[in-house]
Design a protein around this motif. Structure first.
Motif, PDB file in Angstrom:
ATOM      1  N   GLY A   1      20.313  31.629  40.631  1.00 44.37           N
ATOM      2  CA  GLY A   1      20.321  30.466  41.725  1.00 44.37           C
ATOM      3  C   GLY A   1      19.434  29.862  41.568  1.00 44.37           C
ATOM      4  O   GLY A   1      19.206  28.429  41.803  1.00 44.37           O
ATOM      5  N   TRP A   2      17.979  30.612  41.536  1.00 48.93           N
ATOM      6  CA  TRP A   2      16.560  30.042  42.042  1.00 48.93           C
ATOM      7  C   TRP A   2      16.606  28.834  41.334  1.00 48.93           C
ATOM      8  O   TRP A   2      16.085  28.191  40.872  1.00 48.93           O
ATOM      9  N   LEU A   3      16.313  29.346  39.769  1.00 47.99           N
ATOM     10  CA  LEU A   3      16.434  28.813  38.190  1.00 47.99           C
ATOM     11  C   LEU A   3      17.530  27.675  37.955  1.00 47.99           C
ATOM     12  O   LEU A   3      17.201  26.378  37.388  1.00 47.99           O
ATOM     13  N   ALA A   4      18.685  28.092  38.461  1.00 46.11           N
ATOM     14  CA  ALA A   4      19.393  26.408  38.596  1.00 46.11           C
ATOM     15  C   ALA A   4      18.672  25.307  39.765  1.00 46.11           C
ATOM     16  O   ALA A   4      19.025  24.277  39.058  1.00 46.11           O
ATOM     17  N   SER A   5      18.153  25.600  40.782  1.00 42.45           N
ATOM     18  CA  SER A   5      17.290  24.196  41.042  1.00 42.45           C
ATOM     19  C   SER A   5      15.887  23.353  40.397  1.00 42.45           C
ATOM     20  O   SER A   5      16.190  22.808  41.067  1.00 42.45           O
ATOM     21  N   VAL A   6      15.762  24.630  39.449  1.00 35.23           N
ATOM     22  CA  VAL A   6      14.626  23.853  39.079  1.00 35.23           C
ATOM     23  C   VAL A   6      15.004  23.117  37.817  1.00 35.23           C
ATOM     24  O   VAL A   6      15.633  22.395  36.777  1.00 35.23           O
ATOM     25  N   GLU A   7      13.816  22.155  38.572  1.00 34.37           N
ATOM     26  CA  GLU A   7      14.584  20.144  37.801  1.00 34.37           C
ATOM     27  C   GLU A   7      13.377  19.590  36.792  1.00 34.37           C
ATOM     28  O   GLU A   7      13.551  19.411  35.454  1.00 34.37           O
ATOM     29  N   GLU A   8      12.469  20.103  36.247  1.00 34.14           N
ATOM     30  CA  GLU A   8      11.038  19.706  35.580  1.00 34.14           C
ATOM     31  C   GLU A   8       9.362  21.262  35.292  1.00 34.14           C
ATOM     32  O   GLU A   8       9.411  21.115  36.355  1.00 34.14           O
ATOM     33  N   PRO A   9      10.323  22.154  35.015  1.00 31.85           N
ATOM     34  CA  PRO A   9       8.986  23.243  35.267  1.00 31.85           C
ATOM     35  C   PRO A   9       8.114  22.738  33.831  1.00 31.85           C
ATOM     36  O   PRO A   9       8.053  22.128  33.157  1.00 31.85           O
ATOM     37  N   MET A  10       6.684  22.997  34.171  1.00 31.17           N
ATOM     38  CA  MET A  10       5.868  23.258  33.448  1.00 31.17           C
ATOM     39  C   MET A  10       5.816  24.640  33.324  1.00 31.17           C
ATOM     40  O   MET A  10       5.814  25.599  33.738  1.00 31.17           O
ATOM     41  N   LEU A  11       4.927  24.653  32.146  1.00 30.96           N
ATOM     42  CA  LEU A  11       4.848  25.496  30.695  1.00 30.96           C
ATOM     43  C   LEU A  11       3.594  25.279  30.525  1.00 30.96           C
ATOM     44  O   LEU A  11       3.106  24.717  29.586  1.00 30.96           O
ATOM     45  N   TRP A  12       2.949  26.624  30.521  1.00 30.50           N
ATOM     46  CA  TRP A  12       1.351  27.277  29.548  1.00 30.50           C
ATOM     47  C   TRP A  12       1.931  28.527  29.001  1.00 30.50           C
ATOM     48  O   TRP A  12       1.778  28.992  29.313  1.00 30.50           O
TER      49      TRP A  12
END
Length: 387
Positions: free
Chosen positions: A250-261
């Motif tokens: 549910g939390w991840l469904a709200s993520v629109e633009e994650p940063m990755l490193w």
């Protein structure tokens, strides 16, 4: 010994800003050089443990942080796929705060300016020149600038570290991390939750002001750039944790633009100082984000560095005392963070046994789990006279 001395700091991150205020409070005339056009931070959340709060209190900024950041109540270890709690560690014995990195940066910048620190923006450092007195650095625009005392708080790719130690050879850990901030439920408890799974884990906690921090880590073979500014498709993040419990999904469904490193293991620098110059924070001892101590280590460095410069008659003696005080502790913290990365990602029988041990310890001796980190959180970098 710092009153009236000119000190130049490279980098306006947490390390540089904290050092700038600490130095200015001791009477130094501090100028910070920053490559961006303004002080800003695109990061997500941070945990400030009691050892970090002690430094912020000594800097006169603890009350300001308390107004911005909720006080942590507990850390919970949770089985990611089932959502069942494995262990709970109360944080009642000390002051732990959850804060957005940008809010901490703004607080430190305000504190630095109030102490008289000057800033020079749009100053990308191309190289640092040591060996002659005083130290010099060259900007990307070609300007060559001398510094009476030079502090490198310029992060993972520090030009001053390179001048002192040569080129570094970081090791890709075959782990990547996403970070994101989403809206938090109004009644979200101030608890840091670690959802553990095979080859991956996710950490989340509320930041106050209606925000929730998410850091998710996955093991993978494919190389990923070591950058804080790489954006990723949120579907990739959701797919990596599709086997986790409904709360996480549910939390991840709200993520629109994650940063990755990509997560790289860097060696602790061999040389921390020389020729009236010294490095601190990630420039000296980069750490993986598995002990929540990166920002706090920078705060501790800042206080000790300024304290030793104020107490010693020569810059060389001050920097030697600073390294002697900080290097063994920082090396131990880096190794502890490396170990935590392995502990979160267990599988098979080892995972079953480890979770059973954690459940038993949490039920029978709830303080024992957190007591293992007394050497981390109980440390007071501001205590006593300088070495």
């Amino acid at each position: 010994m710092l009153v009236g001395r000119k000190v130049t700091v490279l980098g306006a991150g947490i390390a540089g800003l904290a050092a700038a205020r600490a130095l200015a409070l001791h009477g130094a005339r501090v100028t910070v050089y920053e490559q961006s056009d303004a002080i800003r931070e695109v990061g997500a959340g941070l945990q400030i443990s009691p050892n970090g709060m002690r430094v912020l209190r000594a800097l006169g900024l603890a009350e300001g942080l308390a107004a911005l950041a909720p006080r942590g109540e507990a850390v919970e270890l949770i089985d990611g796929p089932s959502g069942a709690r494995v262990a709970r560690m109360s944080l009642a014995r000390g002051e732990y705060r959850f804060v957005h990195r940008g809010a901490l940066i703004a607080l430190l910048a305000e504190g630095a300016r109030a102490a008289g620190v000057q800033f020079r923006f749009l100053q990308e450092i191309d190289r640092v020149l040591l060996g002659a007195h005083p130290p010099r650095f060259v900007t990307a625009q070609g300007a060559e600038i001398e510094a009476e005392v030079l502090i490198g708080a310029d992060g993972l790719h520090s030009r001053l570290r390179a001048a002192l130690n040569g080129a570094a050879m970081p090791f890709f850990t075959h782990q990547v991390a996403w970070r994101a901030v989403i809206a938090a439920a109004p009644d979200a408890a101030p608890v840091a939750q670690v959802f553990m799974g095979q080859g991956r884990h996710l950490v989340s906690y509320p930041l106050g002001r209606g925000l929730r921090n998410i850091v998710a880590v996955e093991e993978r073979r494919r190389w990923v750039e070591e950058s804080w500014n790489l954006r990723d498709d949120p579907m990739t993040l959701r797919a990596a944790f599709r086997e986790f419990c409904p709360k996480v999904r549910g939390w991840l469904a709200s993520v629109e633009e994650p940063m990755l490193w990509g997560l790289f293991r860097h060696p602790v620098a061999v040389r921390w100082h020389g020729h009236d110059a010294a490095i601190m924070g990630d420039a000296a001892h980069p750490t993986l984000p598995f002990l929540a101590q990166g920002a706090v280590m920078a705060l501790e460095d800042a206080w000790v560095l300024a304290d030793r410069l104020a107490r010693h008659e020569t810059t060389g003696a001050a920097f030697a005392a600073y390294k002697a005080a900080r290097a063994p502790r920082c090396a131990r913290l880096v190794e502890a963070a490396n170990a935590n990365a392995r502990n979160y990602h267990l599988s098979g029988l080892r995972r079953t046994i480890a979770h059973a041990v954690l459940r038993a310890a949490s039920a029978l001796a709830p303080d024992a789990l957190l007591n293992r980190f007394d050497w981390v959180h109980g440390h007071d970098a501001t205590e006593g006279a300088g070495g």
